[in-house]
Design a protein around this motif. Structure first.
Motif, short mmCIF file in Angstrom:
data_model
loop_
_atom_site.label_atom_id
_atom_site.label_comp_id
_atom_site.label_asym_id
_atom_site.label_seq_id
_atom_site.Cartn_x
_atom_site.Cartn_y
_atom_site.Cartn_z
N PHE A 92 0.82 -1.22 0.00
CA PHE A 92 0.00 0.00 0.00
C PHE A 92 0.86 1.26 0.00
N LEU A 93 2.10 1.17 0.52
CA LEU A 93 2.98 2.34 0.52
C LEU A 93 3.58 2.62 -0.86
N PHE A 94 3.45 1.65 -1.76
CA PHE A 94 4.00 1.83 -3.10
C PHE A 94 2.88 1.90 -4.14
N SER A 95 1.74 2.37 -3.71
CA SER A 95 0.64 2.54 -4.65
C SER A 95 0.97 3.68 -5.61
N GLU A 96 0.35 3.66 -6.77
CA GLU A 96 0.63 4.68 -7.79
C GLU A 96 0.35 6.08 -7.27
N SER A 97 -0.73 6.24 -6.52
CA SER A 97 -1.10 7.58 -6.04
C SER A 97 -0.07 8.12 -5.05
N LEU A 98 0.45 7.25 -4.16
CA LEU A 98 1.45 7.70 -3.20
C LEU A 98 2.79 7.99 -3.88
N LEU A 99 3.16 7.15 -4.83
CA LEU A 99 4.43 7.38 -5.54
C LEU A 99 4.38 8.68 -6.34
N GLN A 100 3.22 9.00 -6.89
CA GLN A 100 3.09 10.26 -7.64
C GLN A 100 3.33 11.46 -6.74
N LEU A 101 3.00 11.32 -5.45
CA LEU A 101 3.24 12.40 -4.50
C LEU A 101 4.65 12.36 -3.94
N ALA A 102 5.16 11.16 -3.67
CA ALA A 102 6.43 11.02 -2.96
C ALA A 102 7.64 11.25 -3.86
N ILE A 103 7.57 10.78 -5.11
CA ILE A 103 8.74 10.88 -5.98
C ILE A 103 9.16 12.33 -6.23
N PRO A 104 8.23 13.23 -6.59
CA PRO A 104 8.66 14.63 -6.77
C PRO A 104 9.28 15.23 -5.51
N GLU A 105 8.71 14.88 -4.34
CA GLU A 105 9.27 15.38 -3.08
C GLU A 105 10.67 14.85 -2.86
N LEU A 106 10.85 13.56 -3.11
CA LEU A 106 12.17 12.94 -2.95
C LEU A 106 13.19 13.60 -3.87
N LEU A 107 12.82 13.80 -5.12
CA LEU A 107 13.76 14.40 -6.08
C LEU A 107 14.09 15.83 -5.70
N ALA A 108 13.08 16.58 -5.26
CA ALA A 108 13.31 17.97 -4.88
C ALA A 108 14.26 18.06 -3.69
N GLN A 109 14.05 17.18 -2.69
CA GLN A 109 14.88 17.25 -1.48
C GLN A 109 16.30 16.75 -1.72
N THR A 110 16.49 15.88 -2.71
CA THR A 110 17.83 15.37 -3.00
C THR A 110 18.52 16.15 -4.11
N GLY A 111 17.82 17.14 -4.66
CA GLY A 111 18.42 17.95 -5.73
C GLY A 111 18.53 17.21 -7.05
N THR A 112 17.67 16.23 -7.25
CA THR A 112 17.69 15.45 -8.49
C THR A 112 16.72 16.06 -9.49
N THR A 113 17.20 16.37 -10.68
CA THR A 113 16.34 16.97 -11.69
C THR A 113 15.49 15.89 -12.36
N GLY A 114 14.44 16.34 -13.02
CA GLY A 114 13.60 15.41 -13.77
C GLY A 114 14.39 14.68 -14.83
N ARG A 115 15.33 15.38 -15.45
CA ARG A 115 16.16 14.75 -16.49
C ARG A 115 17.01 13.64 -15.90
N GLN A 116 17.63 13.90 -14.73
CA GLN A 116 18.46 12.88 -14.10
C GLN A 116 17.63 11.65 -13.71
N PHE A 117 16.45 11.90 -13.17
CA PHE A 117 15.58 10.79 -12.78
C PHE A 117 15.16 10.00 -14.02
N ALA A 118 14.86 10.71 -15.09
CA ALA A 118 14.48 10.03 -16.33
C ALA A 118 15.61 9.15 -16.84
N HIS A 119 16.83 9.64 -16.74
CA HIS A 119 17.96 8.85 -17.21
C HIS A 119 18.16 7.59 -16.38
N LEU A 120 17.87 7.67 -15.09
CA LEU A 120 17.92 6.46 -14.26
C LEU A 120 16.89 5.44 -14.72
N LEU A 121 15.68 5.91 -15.00
CA LEU A 121 14.63 5.01 -15.46
C LEU A 121 14.99 4.39 -16.81
#
Length: 517
Positions: free
Chosen positions: A106-135
């Protein structure tokens, strides 16, 4: 009885053995034919003749049998016995990073990940481009960098023409209704990923619905001109020329970005643009280097990283294309900029990263070939055999690295490599024993040393079987022990002189004290 009479008596079984050898090494009939012609053009068989040999309908000449024996590093007498080696080269390399169980679910539901991932990236200084390259990298590695749908799309446009000349590409662009125009713009200075200044050049961009703008600087470099034009042709074919993609840029921080802004907010378009950039780049490589003819070309060049210089293909394209066309699946590559930024990474053989691709680590191991080449001015290819220790895991790699410059004039290092253990195992060689032998030699000399004769001969044999010339070149030089972090150096003589003490967390100490009281 002469050996040729023996061949006639055992034609069917001999053909089966040749077929078994070929398939164990993931070679097509065409691959084997090319390899034979490389050794002896006069005795080299056609694809159809090889097929008849494998099916027992023809008997190879003694010379042809010698050639096949040389390719697979067998004695000709082996073809006369009635044994078969059934073990194939492993086609499923270990994952570079262990997957994480998504529990509780339940902690990895799509709705929670949509909220948590942007927060995680913002707090770690990870850009959308960098995250995309990881994916994208994870997707590449799970697919072993093979995307047949994109290959087919490129081949349908280019008709597998190889080599592809600049004029051919302009003709394809015209046929697709593309309007190619030129602009003048020189390099400018921008900050790189580590905030160090880098020269930057806007090479080209696409303006929907059908305009391609090319920088006249590309006229000086046919290899890069071909790649950029092929890249935009890919956008027209794959995406209908809708313009939803980034400009093609060499150098600074804007490389691969949708815009110049540095906002930490994740924009879905950053991920879309990064994926489209990947698709178009892959299409361009497949258009300029179609799988079958390019695979044969690399075979003739023994997979030299600078082989593309002969036909106006960039070293970067050649490096990235190798894992996609090679019959051997255990590849990796790095594209590194000083002081240690990875612009491109592929780890199809599960090799750990020497440093992060988003932030620099404080204690990277300095013995990786890519680091060594960053600190040299030589532009000649260099080969290295490395024993990598990661915990109790030992691996054996060979790589070829070369220092180059991007279109903006920035130095960077390209490194292509393979995991040697699966190839050793496929030849019924005890890979662990070989690795231990090389590691012991290195440790006896402080971390780098000549490869013991027995192991060197094994690697020379593997070099011939895989037809990768730089494995034999690496085996002729000192091997070295590498790791991910200098602070955890596995050498008997620690890189830093003394290993830092490993302190047990205070909480664990308190818990143990209470339990033992």
């Amino acid at each position: 009885m002469s050996s040729h009479q023996g061949l006639r008596r055992k034609a069917h079984f001999l053909g089966t053995k040749i077929k078994s050898l070929r398939k164990r090494n993931n070679l097509t009939l065409e691959d084997l034919s090319v390899r034979c012609v490389q050794i002896d053009a006069d005795a080299g068989p056609s694809v159809s003749y090889l097929s008849m040999i494998e099916n027992g309908k023809r008997v190879p000449s003694e010379r042809l049998l010698e050639i096949i024996a040389e390719i697979f590093q067998k004695k000709t007498s082996w073809f006369f016995d009635e044994s078969l080696d059934d073990e194939a080269i492993d086609t499923a390399p270990a994952a570079a990073v262990s997957g994480m169980p998504l529990e509780p679910g339940f902690l990895f539901s799509e709705s929670l990940l949509q909220l948590a991932i942007p927060e995680l990236l913002a707090q770690t200084g990870t850009t959308g481009r960098q995250f995309a390259h990881l994916l994208i990298r994870a997707h590449q590695e799970s697919r072993q960098n093979r995307f047949p749908d994109i290959e087919r799309a490129a081949e349908s446009v280019g008709k597998k023409q190889f080599p592809m000349h600049v004029d051919n590409l302009f003709a394809i662009a015209r046929d697709l209704g593309l309007n190619v125009q030129w602009f003048d713009n020189s390099t400018f200075e921008d900050k790189g990923e580590s905030d160090q200044p880098l020269s930057t050049l806007v090479r080209s961009f696409f303006d929907a619905p059908d305009k391609v703008y090319l920088n006249r600087e590309l006229e000086k470099d046919p290899a890069r001109l071909k790649f950029d034009l092929a890249n935009h042709i890919g956008h027209m074919v794959l995406h209908g020329g809708d313009g939803a993609r980034a400009p093609q840029v060499s150098g600074g921080r804007v490389t691969g970005r949708r815009h110049d802004g540095e906002s930490m907010n994740v924009d879905a378009k950053d991920i879309l643009y990064a994926w489209r950039d990947f698709e178009c780049s892959y299409f361009a490589a497949a258009l300029l280097a179609p799988k079958t003819p390019f695979r044969q070309f690399l075979a003739r060049q023994a997979y030299a990283i600078d082989a593309g210089d002969k036909i106006d293909l960039t070293k970067t394209l050649v490096m990235r294309r190798m894992p996609s066309v090679s019959p051997y699946p255990h590849w990796h590559y790095f594209d590194a900029y000083p002081p240690g930024n990875l612009r491109a990474v592929y780890r199809g053989n599960g090799i750990p990263l020497p440093w992060g691709n988003m932030t620099l680590v404080s204690d990277p191991c300095q013995h990786w070939a890519v680091f060594r080449m960053l600190n040299t001015r030589s532009t000649e290819p260099s080969s290295q055999i490395s024993v990598l220790r990661s915990g109790d895991d030992k691996r054996l790699y060979c790589c070829q690295s070369i220092r180059s410059e991007d279109a903006a004039g920035n130095p960077h290092v390209l490194c292509a490599g393979v995991d040697l253990a699966p190839a050793l195992a496929a030849q019924n060689i005890d890979a662990k024993r070989t690795i231990d032998m090389i590691e012991a030699s290195c440790n006896s000399s402080g971390g780098s040393a000549p490869i013991p004769t027995e192991a060197r001969k094994q690697l020379e044999s593997i070099s011939k079987i895989l037809n990768i010339g730089w494995i034999e070149q690496g085996a002729a030089t000192d091997a070295t022990i590498i790791c991910q972090r200098s602070s955890s150096c596995p050498r008997d003589k620690h890189c830093l002189g003394k290993a830092p003490p490993k302190l047990k967390p205070q909480i664990d100490k308190i818990r143990e004290a209470v339990l033992n009281a």
